[in-house]
Every structure is written in C-alpha cells, then in structure tokens.
Design an enzyme around this catalytic site. Sequence first.
Site, PDB file in Angstrom:
ATOM      1  N   GLU A 125      39.002  45.771  71.450  1.00 69.95           N
ATOM      2  CA  GLU A 125      39.901  45.796  72.428  1.00 69.95           C
ATOM      3  C   GLU A 125      40.075  47.304  72.821  1.00 69.95           C
ATOM      4  OE1 GLU A 125      43.606  43.560  71.605  1.00 69.95           O
ATOM      5  OE2 GLU A 125      44.568  44.471  73.496  1.00 69.95           O
ATOM      6  N   ASP A 142      47.718  35.582  68.544  1.00 72.04           N
ATOM      7  CA  ASP A 142      49.241  36.070  68.342  1.00 72.04           C
ATOM      8  C   ASP A 142      49.832  36.750  69.659  1.00 72.04           C
ATOM      9  OD1 ASP A 142      48.137  38.440  68.290  1.00 72.04           O
ATOM     10  OD2 ASP A 142      48.859  38.859  66.284  1.00 72.04           O
ATOM     11  N   SER A 143      49.317  36.733  70.650  1.00 67.33           N
ATOM     12  CA  SER A 143      49.489  37.053  72.042  1.00 67.33           C
ATOM     13  C   SER A 143      50.429  36.184  72.462  1.00 67.33           C
ATOM     14  CB  SER A 143      48.540  37.268  73.087  1.00 67.33           C
ATOM     15  OG  SER A 143      47.682  36.231  73.067  1.00 67.33           O
ATOM     16  N   LYS A 183      41.265  35.356  62.517  1.00 63.87           N
ATOM     17  CA  LYS A 183      40.951  36.562  62.846  1.00 63.87           C
ATOM     18  C   LYS A 183      42.132  37.212  62.232  1.00 63.87           C
ATOM     19  CE  LYS A 183      42.003  38.122  67.426  1.00 63.87           C
ATOM     20  NZ  LYS A 183      42.926  39.175  67.118  1.00 63.87           N
ATOM     21  N   GLU A 243      43.557  41.755  62.097  1.00 62.09           N
ATOM     22  CA  GLU A 243      43.408  43.134  62.884  1.00 62.09           C
ATOM     23  C   GLU A 243      43.193  44.330  61.712  1.00 62.09           C
ATOM     24  OE1 GLU A 243      46.640  43.693  65.622  1.00 62.09           O
ATOM     25  OE2 GLU A 243      46.231  41.972  66.807  1.00 62.09           O
ATOM     26  N   ASP A 284      44.708  33.559  65.051  1.00 57.69           N
ATOM     27  CA  ASP A 284      45.166  34.640  64.652  1.00 57.69           C
ATOM     28  C   ASP A 284      46.119  34.445  63.416  1.00 57.69           C
ATOM     29  OD1 ASP A 284      44.249  36.944  65.787  1.00 57.69           O
ATOM     30  OD2 ASP A 284      45.608  36.756  67.578  1.00 57.69           O
TER      31      ASP A 284
HETATM   32  O1  KIV Z   1      46.217  37.825  70.444  1.00 61.66           O
HETATM   33  C1  KIV Z   1      45.390  37.859  71.070  1.00 61.66           C
HETATM   34  O2  KIV Z   1      45.362  37.092  72.383  1.00 61.66           O
HETATM   35  C2  KIV Z   1      44.167  38.772  70.991  1.00 61.66           C
HETATM   36  C3  KIV Z   1      43.055  38.954  71.983  1.00 61.66           C
HETATM   37  C4  KIV Z   1      43.418  39.823  73.017  1.00 61.66           C
HETATM   38  C5  KIV Z   1      41.906  39.089  71.422  1.00 61.66           C
HETATM   39  O3  KIV Z   1      44.108  39.162  69.922  1.00 61.66           O
END
Ligand code: KIV
Length: 294
Positions: free
Chosen positions: A195, A57-58, A126, A128, A96
């Site tokens: 992280e 989600d970056s 994924k 969090e 994510d």
């Molecule tokens: O969203 C993302 O890019 C991440 C990575 C930094 C692990 O969660």
Amino acid sequence: MSAAPQILDHPTTLPMTLPRLAEKRRLGEPIVMVTAYDYPSAQVAEAAGVDMVLVGDSGAMTVLGYPSTVPVSVDEMLMLTAAVRRGLRSPLLVADLPFGSYEASDELAIATAQRFVKEGGADAVKLEGGGAMAARARAIVSAGIPVMAHVGLTPQTSTALGGYKAQGRTSDAALKVAREAIELQEAGCFSIVWEAIPAAVAEELMARMEIPVIGIGAGPRTDGQVLVFHDLLGIYDGHAPRFAKRYAHLKGEMVEAVSHYADEVRQGLFPAAEHTYSIDPGELAEFRERLQAT
Ligand code: KIV
C-alpha cells in the site's frame, strides 16, 4: 421490504483457490480484489467476477463510522465477514485481523485467525506489518490458515509511520519495505498487499517476489490491484487517498433518491395505486360490518 433484486452472475464462476491465484500470477493475468463488508456488497463483487474479496478493516470507517481502523473489534469484523460469506460463492474471501487481535503472541494470532475461518467463513486472513508480524504469519500458516501480508502504509500502525502517507520514498525506507516483503514471503504468506509505495520501488521489488502481489497505490506493475468498495463507488466521502479512483458517484445518487422519496411522501404522491394491496369488495363490506359490531 421488497424482494431481493436478481443479480446476474458473471460468466466465470469457478471458485478461486490458492493454486489458481498462483497460476494467474504465473500467466501474467491481472488479479482483481475489492473490499466488501456486507451481503449486498459481496453480491456485487460476485456478480462483477472479481478474484478475491477482502473484508477490510477499512470497514471500521466506511460502514461503522469510526475515525480510523484502530477501534474495530474482532466481533464487529466477524459479523461483517459472516455477512460477506453469505453473499459470496466464487471469489476467495480474505478477512482482515483487526488491530490488537494478533500482535501479542503466536497463540493469540492463531486463535483469532481460527475464529475468522470457523465463525466468519473466511478462506484466509490478512495481517499488517513485518518484523514480529512475520512470525505471527508463520504461526497462522503452520496452523493451516492461509495468510495475506500487508506492507508499506499499514493503517493500523499509521501513527508510528508518521500518519497516512506514502512509504518507501527514501532508499532506507524502500529497503525496509523490501526486507519486510521478503520476510513475509519466506514466512509462507500466499499473497501480499503493498500500500502507498512509489511505483518505481514496486517495480524493482517485483523481481524478488514469488507470491501474488496486490497493489493499492503501488503503481501498475504488481500482479493485481485492490480498491476499497466505498471509494470505488463514491459512497464514502471521508478522506480519499490519491490512489482511490472513483468509478461512480453513488453517494450523490443515493441522497437524490432518498430526497425524491421524502418529497413524494410529503406531497402525497407515494404510495400510488400500484404500490397498494386490494381486497375483494364483498370481503371488505363484511369486514366493515363486523368491525362496527366490535
Ligand atoms: O482494510 C482495507 O481495506 C485494506 C486494503 C486497503 C488493502 O487493508
């Protein structure tokens, strides 16, 4: 648009599976993960022979221009995931789950995860955080979808953590990371991201882990590493965390190339003869005559 460039495949193209990932960990072979958000970045990851690709989600920040990961929607993440799926064959594709799409209940978490598998083509999802999120992870795993966990600095809830800063830097804080990691492992997660935690904390904790641990700002002792595509290539020039090593500076090269193109158009240098199509002189003469008559 010109034809798609030919990208040579990396020699190791066996599809990555959960057992192969576990085997890599057992053998001590470093696991490589990178983020991708579209078809070309997926093709680059494929050609580079990475083990896992994360549609992080970056992407909210790197490709959609949001100020944080919080605003990105499920539909936006699904579009990015499906594009990555089209560019990827061998690496395991992890997507994510965005903020607000899984926290409220097990049912919501399962329904969202199912969309990422059915509509986005993800192999795994994924999420969090620990605590109640371990229950969400367990529910998704029970529904047959592999889950990667993420502890330490969790950007979706960074406000509650006091901002984008390293976690686990006191014994209390390090114990919190440890408890969450173990809880998520027990919930059935196949892998976990750590992280921004001290390398020494990560090293101590590794002895308690049985699943592949992927670090980002967690030092060299984890089973693998992940970097954000745009940080690694120097495309994104927003805030770069300490751990974001730049292997290239493509933003500068991209601006230079587009400026060069703009200069050539303005000077009448582009397009040149080799960029234009020809027509048989007879056909052209006939075209002129018929054009006059219209
Ligand atoms: O969203 C993302 O890019 C991440 C990575 C930094 C692990 O969660």
